[in-house]
Design a protein around this motif. Structure first.
Motif, PDB file in Angstrom:
ATOM      1  N   ARG A  47       1.669  12.277  -4.348  1.00  0.00           N
ATOM      2  CA  ARG A  47       0.292  11.831  -4.145  1.00  0.00           C
ATOM      3  C   ARG A  47       0.022  10.425  -4.689  1.00  0.00           C
ATOM      4  NH1 ARG A  47      -3.074  17.321  -5.858  1.00  0.00           N
ATOM      5  NH2 ARG A  47      -1.757  18.811  -4.726  1.00  0.00           N
ATOM      6  N   LEU A  48       0.912   9.490  -4.423  1.00  0.00           N
ATOM      7  CA  LEU A  48       0.670   8.101  -4.843  1.00  0.00           C
ATOM      8  C   LEU A  48      -0.207   7.411  -3.806  1.00  0.00           C
ATOM      9  CD1 LEU A  48       2.848   8.569  -6.998  1.00  0.00           C
ATOM     10  CD2 LEU A  48       3.750   6.308  -6.459  1.00  0.00           C
ATOM     11  N   ASN A  49      -1.325   6.879  -4.264  1.00  0.00           N
ATOM     12  CA  ASN A  49      -2.239   6.116  -3.415  1.00  0.00           C
ATOM     13  C   ASN A  49      -2.624   4.852  -4.165  1.00  0.00           C
ATOM     14  OD1 ASN A  49      -3.048   7.927  -0.960  1.00  0.00           O
ATOM     15  ND2 ASN A  49      -3.079   9.300  -2.726  1.00  0.00           N
ATOM     16  N   ILE A  50      -2.026   3.727  -3.785  1.00  0.00           N
ATOM     17  CA  ILE A  50      -2.258   2.469  -4.489  1.00  0.00           C
ATOM     18  C   ILE A  50      -2.326   1.303  -3.507  1.00  0.00           C
ATOM     19  CG2 ILE A  50      -1.250   3.157  -6.715  1.00  0.00           C
ATOM     20  CD1 ILE A  50       0.771   0.926  -4.449  1.00  0.00           C
TER      21      ILE A  50
ATOM     22  N   LYS B 269       2.827  -2.881   7.383  1.00  0.00           N
ATOM     23  CA  LYS B 269       3.938  -2.309   8.134  1.00  0.00           C
ATOM     24  C   LYS B 269       4.875  -1.573   7.184  1.00  0.00           C
ATOM     25  CE  LYS B 269       3.832  -6.130  11.475  1.00  0.00           C
ATOM     26  NZ  LYS B 269       4.612  -7.244  12.087  1.00  0.00           N
ATOM     27  N   THR B 270       5.548  -0.555   7.716  1.00  0.00           N
ATOM     28  CA  THR B 270       6.483   0.223   6.903  1.00  0.00           C
ATOM     29  C   THR B 270       7.529  -0.687   6.270  1.00  0.00           C
ATOM     30  OG1 THR B 270       6.186   2.151   8.325  1.00  0.00           O
ATOM     31  CG2 THR B 270       8.146   2.113   6.924  1.00  0.00           C
TER      32      THR B 270
ATOM     33  N   GLN C 153       0.843  -1.190   0.000  1.00  0.00           N
ATOM     34  CA  GLN C 153       0.000   0.000   0.000  1.00  0.00           C
ATOM     35  C   GLN C 153       0.883   1.246   0.000  1.00  0.00           C
ATOM     36  OE1 GLN C 153      -2.277  -1.328   3.635  1.00  0.00           O
ATOM     37  NE2 GLN C 153      -3.990  -0.429   2.515  1.00  0.00           N
ATOM     38  N   ALA C 154       0.512   2.213  -0.825  1.00  0.00           N
ATOM     39  CA  ALA C 154       1.120   3.540  -0.771  1.00  0.00           C
ATOM     40  C   ALA C 154       0.026   4.520  -0.388  1.00  0.00           C
ATOM     41  CB  ALA C 154       1.733   3.917  -2.115  1.00  0.00           C
ATOM     42  N   LYS C 155       0.298   5.324   0.636  1.00  0.00           N
ATOM     43  CA  LYS C 155      -0.688   6.266   1.136  1.00  0.00           C
ATOM     44  C   LYS C 155      -0.115   7.681   1.083  1.00  0.00           C
ATOM     45  CE  LYS C 155      -2.865   2.918   4.270  1.00  0.00           C
ATOM     46  NZ  LYS C 155      -3.290   2.637   5.675  1.00  0.00           N
TER      47      LYS C 155
ATOM     48  N   GLU D 143       3.253   7.128   3.325  1.00  0.00           N
ATOM     49  CA  GLU D 143       3.595   5.788   3.788  1.00  0.00           C
ATOM     50  C   GLU D 143       3.704   4.809   2.626  1.00  0.00           C
ATOM     51  OE1 GLU D 143       1.698   4.765   7.973  1.00  0.00           O
ATOM     52  OE2 GLU D 143       0.143   5.485   6.596  1.00  0.00           O
ATOM     53  N   LEU D 144       4.637   3.884   2.741  1.00  0.00           N
ATOM     54  CA  LEU D 144       4.747   2.747   1.842  1.00  0.00           C
ATOM     55  C   LEU D 144       4.800   1.501   2.721  1.00  0.00           C
ATOM     56  CD1 LEU D 144       4.962   1.755  -1.062  1.00  0.00           C
ATOM     57  CD2 LEU D 144       7.448   1.968  -0.899  1.00  0.00           C
ATOM     58  N   LEU D 145       3.779   0.658   2.612  1.00  0.00           N
ATOM     59  CA  LEU D 145       3.578  -0.432   3.554  1.00  0.00           C
ATOM     60  C   LEU D 145       3.674  -1.792   2.877  1.00  0.00           C
ATOM     61  CD1 LEU D 145       0.441   1.006   5.398  1.00  0.00           C
ATOM     62  CD2 LEU D 145       2.854   1.357   5.988  1.00  0.00           C
TER      63      LEU D 145
END
Length: 261
Positions: free
Chosen positions: A21-24, A65-66, A5-7, A59-61
């Motif tokens: 603004r990456l949200n995936i 978790k990071t 996940q990218a938030k 965040e990139l999870l």
């Protein structure tokens, strides 16, 4: 839970904004192909997945978790330039990752443990079509064979995620087609989640289950580095074809007009 996940992910270098603004979300087992003009942040995002780069904000999870800020066994990578050891044979090139995993100081195994790792490496080399070249050195291999070796190196540690940074860009078309079939076979056999950067839109559309197009939504001609790229298209792919949908025609022209790097 999605695997990746990218938030609201941003990446900047000083005053230069590379990604914004990456949200995936990506589920386990997907094959993500990434295209876009040179310098639009595709390889930067790949490096963040590997842990070579860290987000500037957001965040990139991984599994909620990071993502660890250094490469680990869960993530393997294959670059366009062949990342093989010239002084080692094909078999030794694949075994060495396992040897350092079990013996970090010496990088050597003995007895039954060494035979087990050797058998594992031989089986993997057989799956990538290199069982006939175990004792050869990299300078004795063709470009396609070197890339098969690099893929075997990445897979020997059984990663969950395979990162491919233009892995077939330097190969001739015929060899490239063979590599396409190989990577699809390995993706399915090893149940991998794959992220692949390519400049070839047809390749991306043929290999992936999702195709991401990186581009800038905002531009300022007076300050070209003020805004970064984001994912402007996220296309699900339901069948393997190199016939591109009409809406990608302009993207193809933009990519092809850019100098490749």
């Amino acid at each position: 839970m999605p695997m990746i996940q990218a938030k609201n992910l941003w990446k900047t270098y000083g005053d230069t904004v590379v990604l914004e603004r990456l949200n995936i979300s990506v589920n386990a087992g997907e094959f993500i192909t990434m295209v876009g003009t040179s310098g639009c942040g595709k390889s930067t995002f790949l490096k963040m997945l590997l842990g070579m780069e860290t987000p500037s904000s957001g965040e990139l999870l991984l599994d909620g978790k990071t993502i660890p800020d250094e490469p680990d066994q869960a993530r393997g990578i294959v670059f366009q330039q062949y990342s093989v050891f010239p002084h080692l044979t094909v078999l030794q090139n694949v075994m060495i990752a396992r040897e350092f995993e079990h013996s970090p100081l010496l990088g050597k195994l003995f007895g039954q443990q060494k035979r087990k790792v050797m058998d594992e490496a031989k089986a993997l080399l057989d799956s990538v079509g290199l069982s006939h070249a175990l004792t050869r050195y990299p300078h004795e291999l063709s470009g396609g064979m070197k890339q098969r070796l690099a893929i075997a190196q990445a897979l020997i540690r059984k990663p969950r995620i395979l990162l491919l940074d233009e892995p077939f860009g330097a190969l001739d078309p015929g060899i490239r087609a063979d590599m396409h079939q190989l990577i699809l076979k390995l993706w399915q056999e090893h149940q991998l989640t794959v992220f692949m950067v390519t400049h070839d839109l047809s390749e991306g559309f043929y290999l992936g289950t999702r195709l991401w197009v990186f581009d800038k939504l905002r531009r300022d001609n007076q300050a070209p580095s003020a805004y970064g790229a984001s994912i402007t298209y996220d296309l699900p792919i339901t069948k393997r074809t190199q016939e591109l949908p009409p809406e990608l025609t302009s993207i193809t022209q933009a990519i092809n007009s850019e100098p490749q790097s």
